[in-house]
Design a protein around this motif. Structure first.
Motif, PDB file in Angstrom:
ATOM      1  N   ASP A 106       0.940  -1.230  -0.039  1.00 13.52           N
ATOM      2  CA  ASP A 106      -0.115   0.107   0.053  1.00 13.52           C
ATOM      3  C   ASP A 106       0.750   1.338   0.014  1.00 13.52           C
ATOM      4  O   ASP A 106       2.009   1.184   0.362  1.00 13.52           O
ATOM      5  CB  ASP A 106      -0.960   0.099   1.080  1.00 13.52           C
ATOM      6  N   GLU A 153      -7.151   5.053  -0.450  1.00 19.26           N
ATOM      7  CA  GLU A 153      -8.297   4.422  -0.587  1.00 19.26           C
ATOM      8  C   GLU A 153      -8.334   3.776  -2.056  1.00 19.26           C
ATOM      9  O   GLU A 153      -8.400   2.706  -2.202  1.00 19.26           O
ATOM     10  CB  GLU A 153      -9.285   5.037  -0.098  1.00 19.26           C
ATOM     11  N   SER A 154      -8.048   4.899  -3.085  1.00 14.74           N
ATOM     12  CA  SER A 154      -8.296   4.703  -4.315  1.00 14.74           C
ATOM     13  C   SER A 154      -7.210   3.630  -4.953  1.00 14.74           C
ATOM     14  O   SER A 154      -7.728   2.487  -5.508  1.00 14.74           O
ATOM     15  CB  SER A 154      -8.087   5.910  -5.329  1.00 14.74           C
ATOM     16  N   ARG A 156      -5.897   1.238  -2.927  1.00 12.63           N
ATOM     17  CA  ARG A 156      -6.092  -0.157  -2.310  1.00 12.63           C
ATOM     18  C   ARG A 156      -7.348  -0.784  -2.998  1.00 12.63           C
ATOM     19  O   ARG A 156      -7.399  -2.086  -3.459  1.00 12.63           O
ATOM     20  CB  ARG A 156      -6.389   0.315  -0.808  1.00 12.63           C
ATOM     21  N   ARG A 157      -8.427   0.102  -3.162  1.00 14.04           N
ATOM     22  CA  ARG A 157      -9.586  -0.432  -3.896  1.00 14.04           C
ATOM     23  C   ARG A 157      -9.395  -1.048  -5.307  1.00 14.04           C
ATOM     24  O   ARG A 157      -9.965  -2.133  -5.674  1.00 14.04           O
ATOM     25  CB  ARG A 157     -10.643   0.383  -3.892  1.00 14.04           C
ATOM     26  N   SER A 158      -8.593  -0.388  -6.002  1.00 15.16           N
ATOM     27  CA  SER A 158      -8.318  -1.018  -7.462  1.00 15.16           C
ATOM     28  C   SER A 158      -7.583  -2.259  -7.138  1.00 15.16           C
ATOM     29  O   SER A 158      -7.677  -2.930  -8.054  1.00 15.16           O
ATOM     30  CB  SER A 158      -7.336   0.278  -8.064  1.00 15.16           C
ATOM     31  N   GLU A 160      -7.587  -4.243  -4.846  1.00 17.41           N
ATOM     32  CA  GLU A 160      -8.471  -5.418  -4.334  1.00 17.41           C
ATOM     33  C   GLU A 160      -9.206  -6.010  -5.527  1.00 17.41           C
ATOM     34  O   GLU A 160      -9.328  -7.292  -5.635  1.00 17.41           O
ATOM     35  CB  GLU A 160      -9.350  -5.014  -3.485  1.00 17.41           C
ATOM     36  N   LYS A 161      -9.606  -5.244  -6.567  1.00 17.16           N
ATOM     37  CA  LYS A 161     -10.612  -5.592  -7.505  1.00 17.16           C
ATOM     38  C   LYS A 161      -9.533  -6.384  -8.587  1.00 17.16           C
ATOM     39  O   LYS A 161     -10.237  -7.597  -9.026  1.00 17.16           O
ATOM     40  CB  LYS A 161     -11.034  -4.284  -8.554  1.00 17.16           C
ATOM     41  N   THR A 268      -5.646  -8.741   0.357  1.00 19.85           N
ATOM     42  CA  THR A 268      -7.034  -8.148   0.273  1.00 19.85           C
ATOM     43  C   THR A 268      -7.903  -8.041  -0.785  1.00 19.85           C
ATOM     44  O   THR A 268      -7.388  -8.194  -2.103  1.00 19.85           O
ATOM     45  CB  THR A 268      -6.806  -6.685   0.684  1.00 19.85           C
ATOM     46  N   HIS A 269      -9.327  -8.129  -0.507  1.00 18.06           N
ATOM     47  CA  HIS A 269     -10.242  -8.479  -1.570  1.00 18.06           C
ATOM     48  C   HIS A 269     -11.312  -7.604  -1.530  1.00 18.06           C
ATOM     49  O   HIS A 269     -11.628  -6.955  -0.431  1.00 18.06           O
ATOM     50  CB  HIS A 269     -10.581  -9.955  -1.599  1.00 18.06           C
ATOM     51  N   VAL A 270     -12.130  -7.496  -2.601  1.00 16.71           N
ATOM     52  CA  VAL A 270     -13.452  -6.918  -2.592  1.00 16.71           C
ATOM     53  C   VAL A 270     -14.673  -7.490  -1.600  1.00 16.71           C
ATOM     54  O   VAL A 270     -14.398  -8.862  -1.613  1.00 16.71           O
ATOM     55  CB  VAL A 270     -13.927  -6.592  -4.062  1.00 16.71           C
ATOM     56  N   THR A 275     -18.270  -5.622  -7.408  1.00 14.03           N
ATOM     57  CA  THR A 275     -17.492  -4.216  -7.291  1.00 14.03           C
ATOM     58  C   THR A 275     -16.320  -4.257  -8.367  1.00 14.03           C
ATOM     59  O   THR A 275     -15.903  -3.064  -8.725  1.00 14.03           O
ATOM     60  CB  THR A 275     -16.994  -4.308  -5.717  1.00 14.03           C
TER      61      THR A 275
END
Length: 476
Positions: A106, A153-154, A156-158, A160-161, A268-270, A275
Motif C-alpha cells: 500500500d 483508498e483509491s 487499495r480498492r483498485s 483489491e479489484k 485483500t479483496h473486494v 465491485t
C-alpha cells in the motif's frame, strides 16, 4: 538469430555482445553482495531489535492510530525524521498491506502532531516487521509518538479489484484449459493484474474469449466474497487452492467467492465480485517453456484503457480523413491503393535497373563448362535485383547469375543457380556468403538462390571478381 538477420542483410557484433554479457554478469554478481530496500542497506533493518513486530489490521480498515516503534534513515536507526528526509517507519499496528503473495504494498500518508510522512511502499521485514518506506513531506516525527496511518483508498480498492479478479481468472482458466493449469507467479497492482500459469501452448482467440466471458459472468453475478480464518488442515478439507504459493502457518485465510472459487490467500479483496465492474484480457504470451502469462484490467484501469483506445481510434480516423465507423473500409481502400502503387513502383524499378545494366549478355563467361554472368546494377534494392535476376537467368538458360548493387550506402548481393549448374557443384548460398565477407557483411540461402548485404560499397568490384574464383572451387 544470426542466420535470420543475415537473410535480412543485417550483421551481428558478436564481440560487442560478449563484452556486454560479461559486464552484465559482473553487475549481477556485485548486486547480489548487498540487498537493498529503496536504497537503504539491509543491515539497517537487521539492527532493529528482534522483539519489535508489527500487527496488520488493514483487512477491515484503512485508517488506524498506532505508536511509532522504530525510525530509520537510509543508513541508520534514528530518534526522529525531519522535513525532506527519506526513511522507514515501523509501528505497532498498521492498516498498510506489505508487498506479499503477488500483491504490491500500500501507499498513503502517516501524520503526527508535528509532521507528515508520505508512504511510497510498504514492505515486509524479517521477524514479523512491516516497514513503511517513503519521505517526510513536512515537519518532524519522533519515535514513541502516536500517529495516524491512512492508506490511499483509491489505490487499495483498485488493487483489491485486480486481486479478486485474479482468483476468478485462475478458476476460469482451469475450466477452459484443464485441471493441469497451476499458478506460476502473479503481480497485482492498482493499475493491472498479471497472472503466470502452466500451459503447454498459446491460447486461441476462442479460449481467451471464453475465459473472459466466464470471469465477467461471475462479476455480474455479484458473488459475495467471504473470508474465513481456519487451520491449514481445515482449509485443505474445503478444497481451497494455494493461489499465491505462500508459506502458510497453522492459521490461514480462505477466500471464497460464491461457489465459483475457493483459495488460500492472505491478500485483500473486494466484498462482492460486482465491485470489480468488468474484466478485460489485454495480452497473453509465453514467458518460459510451459509457462504462459496473461495481463488484464478491471475497474478504473479498464475504463482508462477504453478511453485511451477510443482516443487513438478517433486520432487514426482523423489521420485517414474519415470517421471511426468508416475507418475499416477506408484502410482497406488505402491498402489496395498502396499495393497497386507498390506493384507499379517495383515494375518501374525493375525497368530502370534493366536499363542501367544494359545488354550484359556479352559479359557471360564459362567456368569449367558452366556459364556465369556477374554484373553490377545501379541503385537497385533486393526486390529489383530478384526481378532482374529472373530475367537474366531466363536469357542465360543454364548457369549462374551474380548481381551486386549499392543503394543508400549499403550493398545488396544476389546469386541464382540453375538446376544443371547445381549438379555441376555450384551453390548459391555458399557463393553469396563468400562474396559477402568481402563487402563487410553476411548472408546465405538455398542452393538455387541466395542473398546477402554489406556495408562496404568500395569492395563490390572485388566481390564480383571473387565470384569467379569461388565458383571455380565449387565446380571443379
Amino acid at each position: 538469430t544470426i542466420e535470420i538477420l543475415e537473410e535480412k542483410n543485417m550483421t551481428v557484433d558478436e564481440d560487442g555482445f560478449q563484452a556486454a554479457m560479461k559486464e552484465q554478469r559482473e553487475k549481477a554478481r556485485a548486486a547480489r553482495k548487498t540487498t537493498n530496500y529503496m536504497g537503504a542497506d539491509v543491515t539497517v533493518y537487521q539492527s532493529i531489535p528482534a522483539e519489535i513486530t508489527t500487527a496488520f489490521v488493514g483487512y477491515d480498515r484503512l485508517v488506524h492510530d498506532s505508536e511509532i516503534t522504530v525510525l530509520t534513515t537510509e543508513s541508520e536507526i534514528v530518534e526522529a525524521l525531519t522535513d525532506g528526509q527519506h526513511g522507514t517507519i515501523l509501528v505497532k499496528e498498521t492498516p498498510f498491506y506489505g508487498t506479499m503473495g503477488g500483491q504490491t504494498g500500500d501507499t498513503g500518508v502517516i501524520t503526527g502532531a508535528g509532521g507528515s510522512f508520505v508512504v511510497e511502499d510498504t514492505i515486509h521485514l524479517q521477524g514479523g516487521k512491516v516497514g513503511h518506506v517513503g519521505y517526510m513531506a513536512s515537519g518532524m516525527l519522533t519515535a514513541g509518538e502516536t500517529v495516524t496511518l491512512k492508506v490511499s483508498e483509491s489505490a487499495r480498492r483498485s488493487t483489491e479489484k485486480n486481486h479478486s479478479a485474479t482468483h476468478l481468472l485462475q478458476k476460469a482458466l482451469r475450466m477452459v484449459l484443464g485441471e493441469h493449469v497451476e499458478q506460476a507467479g502473479s503481480l497485482v497492482t492498482p493499475d493491472r493484474l498479471r497472472f503466470d500459469f502452466t500451459h503447454f501452448s498459446a491460447m486461441t482467440a476462442e479460449e481467451l474469449k471464453k475465459v473472459e466471458e466466464l470471469v465477467n459472468q461471475e462479476i455480474q453475478a455479484g458473488l459475495d466474497v467471504v473470508t474465513q480464518e481456519m487451520s491449514l488442515d481445515e482449509a485443505k478439507k474445503t478444497g481451497a487452492m494455494a493461489l499465491f504459493g505462500e508459506k502458510y502457518g497453522e492459521k490461514v485465510r480462505v477466500v471464497k467467492m460464491g461457489d465459483f472459487s475457493t483459495e488460500l490467500c492472505g491478500g485483500t479483496h473486494v466484498g462482492n465480485t460486482g465491485t470489480i465492474h468488468a474484466f478485460k484480457i489485454v495480452s497473453e504470451a509465453g514467458i518460459a517453456a510451459g509457462v504462459r502469462r496473461i495481463e488484464a484490467l478491471t475497474g478504473e484501469g479498464l475504463m482508462a484503457y477504453y478511453h485511451k483506445t477510443e482516443e487513438e481510434l478517433h486520432e487514426a480516423a482523423h489521420a485517414a480523413k474519415t470517421t471511426p465507423a468508416d475507418l475499416k473500409s477506408k484502410i482497406e481502400a488505402m491498402m489496395a491503393e498502396i499495393k497497386a502503387l507498390q506493384a507499379e513502383n517495383d515494375k518501374l524499378k525493375s525497368k530502370l535497373a534493366k536499363e542501367s545494366l544494359g545488354d550484359v549478355m556479352n559479359q557471360v563467361k564459362e567456368i569449367h563448362g558452366v556459364k556465369v554472368l556477374a554484373a553490377k546494377v545501379s541503385d537497385a534494392d533486393m526486390n529489383g535485383l530478384r526481378s532482374l535476376g529472373d530475367q537474366l537467368k531466363e536469357k542465360l538458360g543454364e548457369g549462374v547469375v551474380v548481381l551486386a548493387s549499392v543503394a543508400g550506402g549499403k550493398v545488396s548481393l544476389l546469386t541464382m543457380v540453375t538446376e544443371e549448374a547445381q549438379k555441376a557443384g555450384a551453390h548459391a548460398g555458399n557463393l553469396v556468403k563468400g562474396m559477402a565477407a568481402l563487402v563487410g557483411g553476411g548472408g546465405g540461402g538455398r542452393p538455387n538462390m541466395a542473398q546477402a548485404g554489406g556495408k562496404n560499397p568500395d569492395k563490390v568490384p572485388e566481390a564480383l571478381k571473387a565470384a569467379a574464383d569461388i565458383l571455380a572451387d565449387q565446380i571443379k
